[in-house]
Design an enzyme around this catalytic site. Structure first.
Site, PDB file in Angstrom:
ATOM      1  N   ASP A   1     109.139  30.081  58.869  1.00  0.00           N
ATOM      2  CA  ASP A   1     110.051  29.058  58.334  1.00  0.00           C
ATOM      3  C   ASP A   1     109.444  27.662  58.465  1.00  0.00           C
ATOM      4  O   ASP A   1     109.922  26.715  57.841  1.00  0.00           O
ATOM      5  CB  ASP A   1     111.367  29.076  59.127  1.00  0.00           C
ATOM      6  CG  ASP A   1     112.486  29.803  58.398  1.00  0.00           C
ATOM      7  OD1 ASP A   1     112.449  29.839  57.154  1.00  0.00           O
ATOM      8  OD2 ASP A   1     113.385  30.315  59.082  1.00  0.00           O
TER       9      ASP A   1
ATOM     10  N   LYS B   1     116.154  37.935  50.796  1.00  0.00           N
ATOM     11  CA  LYS B   1     114.787  37.817  51.334  1.00  0.00           C
ATOM     12  C   LYS B   1     114.180  39.210  51.510  1.00  0.00           C
ATOM     13  O   LYS B   1     113.013  39.433  51.176  1.00  0.00           O
ATOM     14  CB  LYS B   1     114.811  37.061  52.681  1.00  0.00           C
ATOM     15  CG  LYS B   1     115.091  35.564  52.510  1.00  0.00           C
ATOM     16  CD  LYS B   1     115.373  34.844  53.825  1.00  0.00           C
ATOM     17  CE  LYS B   1     115.747  33.387  53.555  1.00  0.00           C
ATOM     18  NZ  LYS B   1     116.049  32.619  54.770  1.00  0.00           N
TER      19      LYS B   1
ATOM     20  N   GLN C   1     117.796  33.272  60.881  1.00  0.00           N
ATOM     21  CA  GLN C   1     118.588  32.660  59.809  1.00  0.00           C
ATOM     22  C   GLN C   1     119.554  31.632  60.390  1.00  0.00           C
ATOM     23  O   GLN C   1     120.244  31.889  61.376  1.00  0.00           O
ATOM     24  CB  GLN C   1     119.347  33.765  59.038  1.00  0.00           C
ATOM     25  CG  GLN C   1     120.082  33.269  57.800  1.00  0.00           C
ATOM     26  CD  GLN C   1     119.165  32.726  56.705  1.00  0.00           C
ATOM     27  OE1 GLN C   1     118.016  33.125  56.581  1.00  0.00           O
ATOM     28  NE2 GLN C   1     119.670  31.816  55.911  1.00  0.00           N
TER      29      GLN C   1
HETATM   30  N1  GUN Z   1     119.406  28.545  56.239  1.00  0.00           N
HETATM   31  C1  GUN Z   1     119.324  27.857  55.090  1.00  0.00           C
HETATM   32  N2  GUN Z   1     118.041  27.773  54.674  1.00  0.00           N
HETATM   33  C2  GUN Z   1     117.300  28.421  55.603  1.00  0.00           C
HETATM   34  C3  GUN Z   1     115.907  28.672  55.721  1.00  0.00           C
HETATM   35  O1  GUN Z   1     115.068  28.275  54.905  1.00  0.00           O
HETATM   36  N3  GUN Z   1     115.535  29.384  56.820  1.00  0.00           N
HETATM   37  C4  GUN Z   1     116.428  29.820  57.741  1.00  0.00           C
HETATM   38  N4  GUN Z   1     115.961  30.509  58.786  1.00  0.00           N
HETATM   39  N5  GUN Z   1     117.727  29.591  57.654  1.00  0.00           N
HETATM   40  C5  GUN Z   1     118.157  28.897  56.584  1.00  0.00           C
END
Ligand code: GUN
Length: 293
Positions: free
Chosen positions: A120, A53, A97
């Site tokens: 998110d 990311k 995350q």
């Molecule tokens: N873990 C797996 N997919 C995601 C996501 O899209 N956002 C976050 N914050 N954690 C994740």
């Protein structure tokens, strides 16, 4: 002829669009979008995702920071970090995350994120807005899948879409987005999960099949309807002699065999994955724009 849905290519196109917008903000001396990511503990997959990311942010000119926190951090301390990001004017949006360590309530953390910074789209306020069809941050993976269908001009209206997996991150929000009254949705949706009886009966009826159950190669060619559209959200690391690294990534779909039977299919890697990251970039840009007003 089966069409391979090239998520990497579409993600790159969208990245260029975002990069142009960010460039324009810079030229106009506006604030450069800034994303923060909280990473708790040492989960290798989470680390990889967060680093990907950050790299993606860089590639489009979005600023980013990773806040690395110890596995043993208390829920209270994590909430303090969340509050710090809620308050500061530097970051337009942030993510925590997932998954979090077991001693922390994921729901409690999500509920404490300021919804206008929740890139998110996991906060109940954003989920609620999405359900009502109001502008909100859409969760990255479902948003990316919707964008893939749109950019490949795949007609969804009236189609029977079967989603396998009801997670808060993918299956549940996607079921809402695909059933919405909109030219790029308007599907009849069936949401299958671990308690669904005779899941194969549903899979064989799917015009559009979304596999997000997290079981490697679960979907085999005999299960799917001829000319179905297959979207594979699964991602599994398996040992492989074909690769120098000694492993390769595969999805929830037995790609090689299903490929010949369907009309469209996403590969793993290079299908849904790159779209998830690009959706986060798009949400971060959206957050920065909101902050300017
Ligand atoms: N873990 C797996 N997919 C995601 C996501 O899209 N956002 C976050 N914050 N954690 C994740």
């Amino acid at each position: 002829m089966t069409v391979l849905i090239d998520g990497k290519k579409i993600a790159n196109e969208i990245k260029q669009e975002i990069a142009s917008e960010v460039e324009l903000l810079k030229e106009n001396k506006r604030k450069v979008p800034y994303l923060a990511a909280i990473l708790v503990g040492n989960n290798p997959a989470s680390k990889t995702y967060v680093m990907a990311k950050e790299k993606a942010c860089k590639s489009v000119g979005i600023k980013s920071t990773i806040i690395d926190l110890n596995e043993n951090i208390s829920q209270k301390e994590l909430l303090q970090n969340v509050e710090m990001l809620n308050q500061n004017k530097t970051h337009d949006g942030f993510i925590v995350q997932l998954p979090l360590p077991n001693h922390i309530s994921t729901q409690k953390i999500i509920e404490n994120i300021n919804p206008i910074k929740d890139v998110d789209g996991f906060h109940p306020m954003n989920i609620g807005k999405m359900v009502n069809g109001l502008p909100s941050f859409l969760p990255a993976t479902p948003k990316g899948i919707m964008e893939l269908l749109k950019r490949y001009k795949i007609s969804t209206e009236g189609k029977h879409c079967v989603i396998l997996g009801r997670s808060n991150i993918v299956g549940t929000p996607l079921s809402i987005m695909l059933s919405r009254k909109s030219p790029n949705a308007n599907c009849t949706v069936t949401l299958c999960h671990s308690k669904t009886k005779n899941i194969k009966k549903f899979i064989e009826k799917a015009d559009i099949l979304i596999a997000a159950l997290g079981i490697k190669h679960f979907i085999t060619a005999d299960m799917v309807k001829k000319n179905a559209i297959i979207i594979d959200v699964g991602i599994h690391r398996i040992k492989s002699n074909e690769k120098k690294s000694g492993y390769k990534l595969v999805g929830d779909v037995d790609f090689e065999n299903v490929y010949t039977k369907c009309s469209y299919i996403t590969p793993v890697p290079g299908g849904v994955g790159p779209m998830t990251i690009v959706s986060l970039l798009s949400n971060t840009l959206q957050a920065a724009k909101i902050n300017m007003h």
